[in-house]
Design a protein around this motif. Structure first.
Motif, PDB file in Angstrom:
ATOM      1  N   PRO A 128       0.857  -1.173   0.105  1.00 55.29           N
ATOM      2  CA  PRO A 128       0.061   0.060  -0.152  1.00 55.29           C
ATOM      3  C   PRO A 128       0.909   1.301   0.086  1.00 55.29           C
ATOM      4  CG  PRO A 128      -0.434  -1.265   2.208  1.00 55.29           C
ATOM      5  CD  PRO A 128       0.587  -2.175   1.133  1.00 55.29           C
ATOM      6  N   GLU A 129       2.078   1.154   0.502  1.00 54.65           N
ATOM      7  CA  GLU A 129       3.051   2.609   0.527  1.00 54.65           C
ATOM      8  C   GLU A 129       3.540   2.731  -0.796  1.00 54.65           C
ATOM      9  OE1 GLU A 129       3.644  -0.290   2.080  1.00 54.65           O
ATOM     10  OE2 GLU A 129       5.759  -0.560   1.651  1.00 54.65           O
ATOM     11  N   PHE A 132       3.227   5.667  -2.939  1.00 57.32           N
ATOM     12  CA  PHE A 132       3.730   6.898  -2.138  1.00 57.32           C
ATOM     13  C   PHE A 132       5.545   6.757  -2.104  1.00 57.32           C
ATOM     14  CE2 PHE A 132      -0.523   6.133  -0.929  1.00 57.32           C
ATOM     15  CZ  PHE A 132      -1.027   7.303  -1.442  1.00 57.32           C
ATOM     16  N   GLY A 244       3.135   5.490  10.823  1.00 59.14           N
ATOM     17  CA  GLY A 244       1.911   6.193  10.567  1.00 59.14           C
ATOM     18  C   GLY A 244       2.288   7.611  10.119  1.00 59.14           C
ATOM     19  N   GLY A 245       3.619   7.892   9.549  1.00 56.79           N
ATOM     20  CA  GLY A 245       3.589   9.221   9.062  1.00 56.79           C
ATOM     21  C   GLY A 245       4.556   9.955   9.666  1.00 56.79           C
ATOM     22  N   ARG A 246       4.885   9.557  11.134  1.00 56.45           N
ATOM     23  CA  ARG A 246       5.873  10.050  11.953  1.00 56.45           C
ATOM     24  C   ARG A 246       7.234   9.253  12.094  1.00 56.45           C
ATOM     25  NH1 ARG A 246       1.929  12.870  11.706  1.00 56.45           N
ATOM     26  NH2 ARG A 246       1.313  14.369  13.037  1.00 56.45           N
TER      27      ARG A 246
ATOM     28  N   VAL B  41      -2.697  13.992  11.813  1.00 52.91           N
ATOM     29  CA  VAL B  41      -2.573  14.203  10.284  1.00 52.91           C
ATOM     30  C   VAL B  41      -1.678  13.107   9.742  1.00 52.91           C
ATOM     31  CG1 VAL B  41      -1.728  15.559   8.574  1.00 52.91           C
ATOM     32  CG2 VAL B  41      -2.851  16.686  10.576  1.00 52.91           C
ATOM     33  N   PHE B  42      -1.959  12.080   9.383  1.00 52.35           N
ATOM     34  CA  PHE B  42      -1.145  10.817   9.149  1.00 52.35           C
ATOM     35  C   PHE B  42      -0.905  10.565   7.519  1.00 52.35           C
ATOM     36  CE2 PHE B  42      -5.948   9.712   8.816  1.00 52.35           C
ATOM     37  CZ  PHE B  42      -5.620   9.180   7.430  1.00 52.35           C
ATOM     38  N   TRP B  43       0.082  10.060   7.417  1.00 52.80           N
ATOM     39  CA  TRP B  43       0.690   9.696   6.093  1.00 52.80           C
ATOM     40  C   TRP B  43       1.064   7.948   6.252  1.00 52.80           C
ATOM     41  CZ3 TRP B  43       1.302  12.306   1.936  1.00 52.80           C
ATOM     42  CH2 TRP B  43       1.883  11.703   0.756  1.00 52.80           C
ATOM     43  N   HIS B  44       0.784   7.276   4.970  1.00 56.59           N
ATOM     44  CA  HIS B  44       0.405   7.971   3.776  1.00 56.59           C
ATOM     45  C   HIS B  44      -0.872   7.807   3.732  1.00 56.59           C
ATOM     46  CE1 HIS B  44      -0.484   3.597   2.760  1.00 56.59           C
ATOM     47  NE2 HIS B  44       0.642   3.259   3.626  1.00 56.59           N
ATOM     48  N   PRO B  45      -1.785   8.531   2.739  1.00 61.23           N
ATOM     49  CA  PRO B  45      -3.148   8.634   2.621  1.00 61.23           C
ATOM     50  C   PRO B  45      -3.807   7.284   2.580  1.00 61.23           C
ATOM     51  CG  PRO B  45      -2.136  10.065   1.171  1.00 61.23           C
ATOM     52  CD  PRO B  45      -0.870   9.371   1.684  1.00 61.23           C
ATOM     53  N   ARG B  46      -4.861   7.207   3.445  1.00 60.29           N
ATOM     54  CA  ARG B  46      -5.712   5.979   3.454  1.00 60.29           C
ATOM     55  C   ARG B  46      -6.969   6.292   3.833  1.00 60.29           C
ATOM     56  NH1 ARG B  46      -1.361   3.356   7.515  1.00 60.29           N
ATOM     57  NH2 ARG B  46      -0.196   5.004   6.596  1.00 60.29           N
ATOM     58  N   PRO B  50      -4.643   5.430  10.830  1.00 67.44           N
ATOM     59  CA  PRO B  50      -3.760   4.484  11.602  1.00 67.44           C
ATOM     60  C   PRO B  50      -3.620   4.533  12.817  1.00 67.44           C
ATOM     61  CG  PRO B  50      -2.428   5.937  10.250  1.00 67.44           C
ATOM     62  CD  PRO B  50      -3.838   6.346   9.994  1.00 67.44           C
ATOM     63  N   GLU B  51      -3.779   5.805  13.423  1.00 66.84           N
ATOM     64  CA  GLU B  51      -3.550   6.080  15.032  1.00 66.84           C
ATOM     65  C   GLU B  51      -4.870   5.448  15.915  1.00 66.84           C
ATOM     66  OE1 GLU B  51      -0.905   7.345  16.211  1.00 66.84           O
ATOM     67  OE2 GLU B  51      -0.039   7.503  14.521  1.00 66.84           O
TER      68      GLU B  51
END
Lengths: 386, 139
Positions: A128-129, A132, A244-246, B41-46, B50-51
């Motif tokens: 899924p990543e 990106f 999760g982006g962090r 504000v998370f990454w990647h978009p889904r 995810p938190e």
């Protein structure tokens, strides 16, 4: 339930080849399986559990189990990249403790140096990543290079300190007749080798080799019946690090897998006589040593200086086969050979020049995925028969 | 309009999970997902957080500003990127929080450093769509 002393490693085998153009991948799986079983004094007919990862051709573990002629009542195809084989040891010990198998065979094989990729591999589809991250020229080296850059920024780590890790591996590899890079190198050799992805140089990277390896993990009762010295599994830890982006690039999953393994074994880092540390790159070793607690976070660069990692008398002798950095990194997956060399040390069968005296307790650590991002860390603590 | 580029820039592979994000890039807008429950504000978009696993997600327009969290000047690379070396791969920490993988383009390589302020640029995909990259902020 603890797996402490629930299983023993009874057989190990590392394929001696590094360049195998005339071998097939299934054929190497067979050779290493036969080698590890012979080392244990056992045969294929004794095996009742089979473990393999994504390097095994075919459908999960089913194709290779059939190809090897195994009759299994337990199977596990856990895939955590290069750390898979340490996870397999943990899972084998759990299965043995639960009575689901008593002789577990774990195999690895691959041919990244001479090609020969097998058809019918992963059916898992795009990650899924990947939408990106697949757009920016990411490769293995520059992914790890970004971790190295961030570590340098936060902690002042230098290229010369990273180079000390390669130097230590090369001093060990000179005693290994099978090592792909048998020559001793200096810090200057490493930092003057071409930059592949700044700040990592060509000699900061592991070798690319064909080959493989295998392990046989058995119940304590079977271990007691064998003539061979076996190695009890004292503790294990597994961690999957996600973000999760962090995302942070300076800590690995060893932050969690290490303490779990030490706790299960009832020991501390100070008790460890020898370590096999996953060494896809020099930075992989540095971060892992810190995260396992052998020094304070950020002090890895200072810790590895002055021969600290060099056997037999360094503070923390590591990767005495030459590791992935100099000896062998079969199938681009270094976890198997980490376990194999730890077992050699505990049996007193390492190359004599690098055998750690009275090596009673050892740690093997595997890293899978991309360092400090989404990754699987696995730590094993191994002992000696009493 | 996303601008043309010499860098390998295939049309991104989108799905119903992330179409809003890619549609935004095609209009020179960086849209980020934010959880309506925990505010992450998370990454990647889904289509879920995810938190906290909440499935109610808001999209909002980000500033496009950030700083370099880490980077590598890549000198050797396999495949079609090899011919573009040296190129810069980086994680950019967006002002809104996420650290996203991208390239730093139109930069003096000697000026690169962790913490350098950068801003979004939008590169046209080969067959439509756009890719998010970053360039050093002026001044």
């Amino acid at each position: 339930m603890s797996i402490r002393n629930a299983a023993h490693i009874a057989g190990v085998f590392e394929h001696p080849g590094r360049h195998l153009p005339d071998h097939t991948v299934p054929g190497i799986h067979f050779e290493v399986a036969a080698g590890a079983l012979a080392d244990a004094g056992m045969t294929f007919a004794d095996v009742d559990g089979y473990f393999c990862a994504g390097d095994a051709p075919g459908f999960g573990g089913l194709s290779m189990a059939e190809h090897l002629g195994l009759t299994c009542r337990h199977i596990d195809s856990t895939e955590t990249g290069g750390s898979s084989y340490l996870v397999h040891v943990q899972h084998a010990a759990e299965a043995i403790a639960a009575g689901h198998c008593s002789v577990a065979l774990i195999t690895l094989a691959g041919k990244p140096r001479t090609g020969g990729a097998q058809p019918g591999g992963s059916a898992r589809g795009a990650s899924p990543e990947s939408s990106f991250e697949g757009l920016f020229g990411l490769n293995v080296v520059n992914g790890y290079a970004m971790a190295a850059r961030r570590h340098m920024h936060e902690f002042g780590t230098t290229s010369e300190q990273l180079a000390e890790i390669k130097v230590a591996a090369s001093t060990h590899a000179q005693h290994n007749p099978n090592a792909y890079l048998p020559n001793v190198v200096t810090v200057e050799d490493v930092v003057n080798s071409p930059l592949v992805a700044d700040p990592l140089h060509r000699l900061d990277a592991c070798v690319i080799t064909d080959g493989g390896g295998a392990l046989v993990v058995v119940s304590p009762e079977i271990a007691a019946s064998l003539d061979r010295h076996t190695v009890p599994v004292l503790g294990s830890g597994l961690a999957i690090k996600t973000a999760g982006g962090r995302i942070d690039l300076t800590h690995t999953g060893a932050v969690w897998s290490g303490p779990a393994a030490f706790s299960e074994a009832g020991i501390t880092p100070a008790d460890i006589k020898y370590v096999s540390i996953y060494d896809s790159f020099t930075i992989t070793v540095l971060q892992t040593i810190e995260d396992l607690g052998f020094c304070e976070k950020g002090d890895g660069g200072r810790f590895v200086m002055e021969g600290a990692l060099q056997a037999p008398h360094g503070r923390l002798p590591f990767n005495t086969d030459g590791g992935g950095l100099c000896n062998n990194h079969p199938a681009n997956r270094g976890g198997m050979t980490k376990v194999v060399e730890a077992v050699r040390q505990l049996r007193g069968e390492a190359n004599p020049a690098v055998q750690v005296p009275d090596c009673s307790i050892a740690l093997a650590h595997g890293t899978g995925g991309s360092l400090a991002t989404r990754m699987g860390s696995a730590t094993l603590i191994l002992g000696r028969e009493s | 309009m996303p601008r043309p580029t010499d860098l390998p820039t295939p049309t991104p592979r989108s799905s119903s999970d992330d179409q809003v994000f890619w549609d935004g890039l095609a209009e020179d807008r960086l849209l980020l997902p934010r959880c309506t429950s925990c505010g992450s504000v998370f990454w990647h978009p889904r289509p879920f957080c995810p938190e906290c696993s909440c499935t109610r997600i808001d999209w909002f327009a980000a500033t496009g500003n950030g700083t370099i969290y880490s980077y590598s000047v890549t000198h050797k690379a396999p495949g079609n990127w090899g011919a573009h070396a040296p190129y810069v791969i980086a994680y950019v920490e967006l002002d809104e929080g996420p650290r996203v993988m991208s390239n730093i383009v139109d930069a003096d390589l000697d000026m690169l450093e962790v913490g350098l302020e950068v801003q979004a640029v939008f590169h046209a995909g080969a067959d439509g769509g756009a890719v998010l990259r970053f360039t050093p902020s002026p001044g």
